[in-house]
Design a protein around this motif. Structure first.
Motif, short mmCIF file in Angstrom:
data_model
loop_
_atom_site.label_atom_id
_atom_site.label_comp_id
_atom_site.label_asym_id
_atom_site.label_seq_id
_atom_site.Cartn_x
_atom_site.Cartn_y
_atom_site.Cartn_z
N GLY A 1 6.78 16.21 -12.88
CA GLY A 1 7.64 17.31 -12.47
C GLY A 1 9.01 16.81 -12.06
N ARG A 2 9.55 17.37 -10.96
CA ARG A 2 10.86 16.94 -10.48
C ARG A 2 10.76 15.93 -9.36
NH1 ARG A 2 13.93 22.29 -9.18
NH2 ARG A 2 15.36 20.89 -8.11
N VAL A 3 9.66 16.04 -8.57
CA VAL A 3 9.50 15.16 -7.40
C VAL A 3 9.20 13.72 -7.83
CG1 VAL A 3 8.28 14.83 -5.23
CG2 VAL A 3 8.63 17.14 -6.13
N GLY A 4 8.28 13.58 -8.79
CA GLY A 4 7.84 12.25 -9.23
C GLY A 4 8.98 11.36 -9.67
N PRO A 5 9.74 11.77 -10.69
CA PRO A 5 10.86 10.93 -11.14
C PRO A 5 11.88 10.65 -10.04
CG PRO A 5 10.37 12.60 -12.76
CD PRO A 5 9.54 12.93 -11.56
N ALA A 6 12.06 11.61 -9.11
CA ALA A 6 13.02 11.39 -8.02
C ALA A 6 12.55 10.24 -7.12
CB ALA A 6 13.18 12.67 -7.21
N ILE A 7 11.22 10.22 -6.83
CA ILE A 7 10.69 9.13 -6.00
C ILE A 7 10.78 7.81 -6.76
CG2 ILE A 7 8.58 8.22 -4.94
CD1 ILE A 7 7.77 11.11 -4.34
N ASN A 8 10.43 7.84 -8.05
CA ASN A 8 10.48 6.61 -8.83
C ASN A 8 11.89 6.07 -9.00
OD1 ASN A 8 7.81 6.11 -9.14
ND2 ASN A 8 7.62 7.19 -11.10
N LEU A 9 12.87 6.97 -8.99
CA LEU A 9 14.27 6.54 -9.09
C LEU A 9 14.63 5.70 -7.87
CD1 LEU A 9 16.16 7.22 -11.42
CD2 LEU A 9 17.34 8.82 -9.90
N ILE A 10 14.13 6.11 -6.69
CA ILE A 10 14.37 5.33 -5.47
C ILE A 10 13.60 4.01 -5.56
CG2 ILE A 10 14.08 5.26 -2.96
CD1 ILE A 10 14.20 8.36 -3.04
N TYR A 11 12.33 4.11 -6.01
CA TYR A 11 11.48 2.91 -6.08
C TYR A 11 12.08 1.88 -7.03
CZ TYR A 11 7.32 0.06 -6.90
OH TYR A 11 6.43 -0.98 -7.01
N VAL B 1 0.85 -1.20 0.00
CA VAL B 1 0.00 0.00 0.00
C VAL B 1 0.88 1.25 0.00
CG1 VAL B 1 -1.59 1.35 1.40
CG2 VAL B 1 -2.03 -1.05 1.03
N THR B 2 1.93 1.24 0.84
CA THR B 2 2.79 2.41 0.94
C THR B 2 3.63 2.61 -0.32
OG1 THR B 2 2.98 1.80 3.26
CG2 THR B 2 4.39 3.56 2.49
N PHE B 3 4.41 1.59 -0.68
CA PHE B 3 5.40 1.76 -1.74
C PHE B 3 4.74 1.85 -3.11
CE2 PHE B 3 8.09 -0.85 1.35
CZ PHE B 3 8.44 0.28 2.05
N VAL B 4 3.82 0.91 -3.40
CA VAL B 4 3.18 0.94 -4.71
C VAL B 4 2.29 2.17 -4.83
CG1 VAL B 4 1.76 -0.34 -6.34
CG2 VAL B 4 3.33 -1.57 -4.87
N GLY B 5 1.61 2.52 -3.73
CA GLY B 5 0.79 3.73 -3.72
C GLY B 5 1.62 4.96 -4.03
N LEU B 6 2.80 5.04 -3.38
CA LEU B 6 3.71 6.17 -3.60
C LEU B 6 4.23 6.18 -5.03
CD1 LEU B 6 4.39 8.19 -1.40
CD2 LEU B 6 6.62 7.08 -1.15
N HIS B 7 4.48 4.99 -5.56
CA HIS B 7 4.99 4.86 -6.93
C HIS B 7 3.94 5.33 -7.94
CE1 HIS B 7 6.65 3.03 -10.52
NE2 HIS B 7 5.70 2.14 -10.60
N VAL B 8 2.67 4.97 -7.70
CA VAL B 8 1.59 5.42 -8.58
C VAL B 8 1.44 6.94 -8.49
CG1 VAL B 8 -0.90 5.31 -9.02
CG2 VAL B 8 0.36 3.23 -8.50
N LEU B 9 1.47 7.44 -7.24
CA LEU B 9 1.34 8.88 -7.01
C LEU B 9 2.49 9.64 -7.66
CD1 LEU B 9 -0.94 10.23 -5.46
CD2 LEU B 9 0.62 10.53 -3.53
N ALA B 10 3.69 9.08 -7.54
CA ALA B 10 4.87 9.72 -8.14
C ALA B 10 4.75 9.76 -9.65
CB ALA B 10 6.14 8.97 -7.72
N SER B 11 4.21 8.69 -10.25
CA SER B 11 4.02 8.68 -11.69
C SER B 11 2.95 9.69 -12.10
CB SER B 11 3.59 7.28 -12.17
OG SER B 11 4.47 6.31 -11.68
N PHE B 12 2.04 9.97 -11.17
CA PHE B 12 0.95 10.91 -11.46
C PHE B 12 1.44 12.36 -11.41
CE2 PHE B 12 -2.55 13.54 -9.64
CZ PHE B 12 -3.38 13.53 -10.75
N VAL B 13 2.21 12.72 -10.37
CA VAL B 13 2.56 14.13 -10.21
C VAL B 13 3.61 14.61 -11.21
CG1 VAL B 13 1.90 14.33 -7.80
CG2 VAL B 13 4.22 13.62 -8.35
#
Lengths: 147, 124
Positions: B49-59, B35-47
């Motif tokens: 900009g600069r934040v999204g790809p940064a989160i997905n790079l960690i994921y 729920v946390t990681f996949v949810g964050l990954h979906v949200l990061a793909s949604f937003v």
């Protein structure tokens, strides 16, 4: 000796929202196994056996989003990109994500409720999770169709 | 109607549920992890900009993928056992054997996935 029945009939058991969700969690799990199987078999038909590495094949299996196999261009050597980005896979992805979000966020609720004593907070949390689920599904489907 | 769900941390740690308890805990950890990681990954793909790809790079980092794969695969394989035993309650007698079977499926599948992830990350 007659074996004792340990299960109650549905009428005796009653059927409220809790039981509905209990059943939904199990049945949505079964539905997701079916989606995963379709994703896996579909990927193998599209040539995943030689063109996609095992880990990415699994990412695709659990969410048939084309980014999961197209992203790693150094590892995966996909001959025909178009078949991985079709209407069919977008619908499968949307269905998968709908069941996954409803199943997962209800799971989150039942875990959190185990550690909460205040019933007012629990009631608030139920509505909060309901809203979160609807918004989450909308966002996830948007991502599936646009990215 | 207030339910009593009070279990102190001490009692929780002292409870020795062994195999079934372990699967219960890991199922919860895996579920919450997803729920946390996949949810964050979906949200990061949604937003974006600069934040999204940064989160997905960690994921999408291979070390993090090992954690995500554990959450997903354990939850999926343990979940299948739960579904089968819950929908056919007569089988609950064999739950310990089912748990052994579950580990026999989980370990090779997860091991193979981790092997591929580590191998491609290091030997690439």
């Amino acid at each position: 000796m007659l074996a004792k029945r340990r299960t109650l009939s549905l009428a005796k058991r009653g059927f409220d929202f809790e039981i509905f969700m209990w059943l939904f969690v199990r049945l949505s799990a079964l539905a997701m196994y079916l989606f995963a199987l379709i994703g896996l078999v579909g990927a193998l038909i599209m040539g995943a056996r030689t063109q996609v590495n095992f880990a990415d094949l699994m990412r695709w299996t659990f969410m048939p989003d084309s980014n999961h196999v197209l992203m790693n261009t150094t590892l995966n050597n996909i001959a025909n990109l178009d078949v991985w980005v079709t209407l069919f896979w977008k619908i499968m992805g949307s269905l998968f994500v709908t069941f996954a979000a409803a199943h997962g966020l209800h799971g989150l609720l039942s875990v959190v409720e185990d550690y909460l004593k205040n019933s007012a907070v629990r009631r608030f949390l139920r509505y909060f999770v309901l809203v979160l689920t609807v918004v989450g599904i909308a966002i996830a489907i948007y991502v599936v169709w646009t990215k | 109607m207030g339910l009593k769900r009070d279990v102190s941390l001490k009692d929780f740690l002292r409870y020795k549920g062994k195999g079934p308890m372990l699967t219960f805990i890991l199922h919860r950890i895996g579920g919450l992890g997803m729920v946390t990681f996949v949810g964050l990954h979906v949200l990061a793909s949604f937003v974006g900009g600069r934040v999204g790809p940064a989160i997905n790079l960690i994921y999408e980092n291979w070390i993090f993928q090992i954690v995500v794969f554990f959450c997903v695969l354990f939850h999926v394989i343990n979940g299948l056992r739960i579904v089968i035993l819950d929908l056919w309650p007569k089988l609950i007698e064999h739950q310990r054997e089912a748990i052994w079977l579950e580990w026999m499926i989980f370990l090779p599948v997860y091991g193979m996935a981790v092997y591929v992830i580590v191998n491609t990350a290091l030997g690439g």
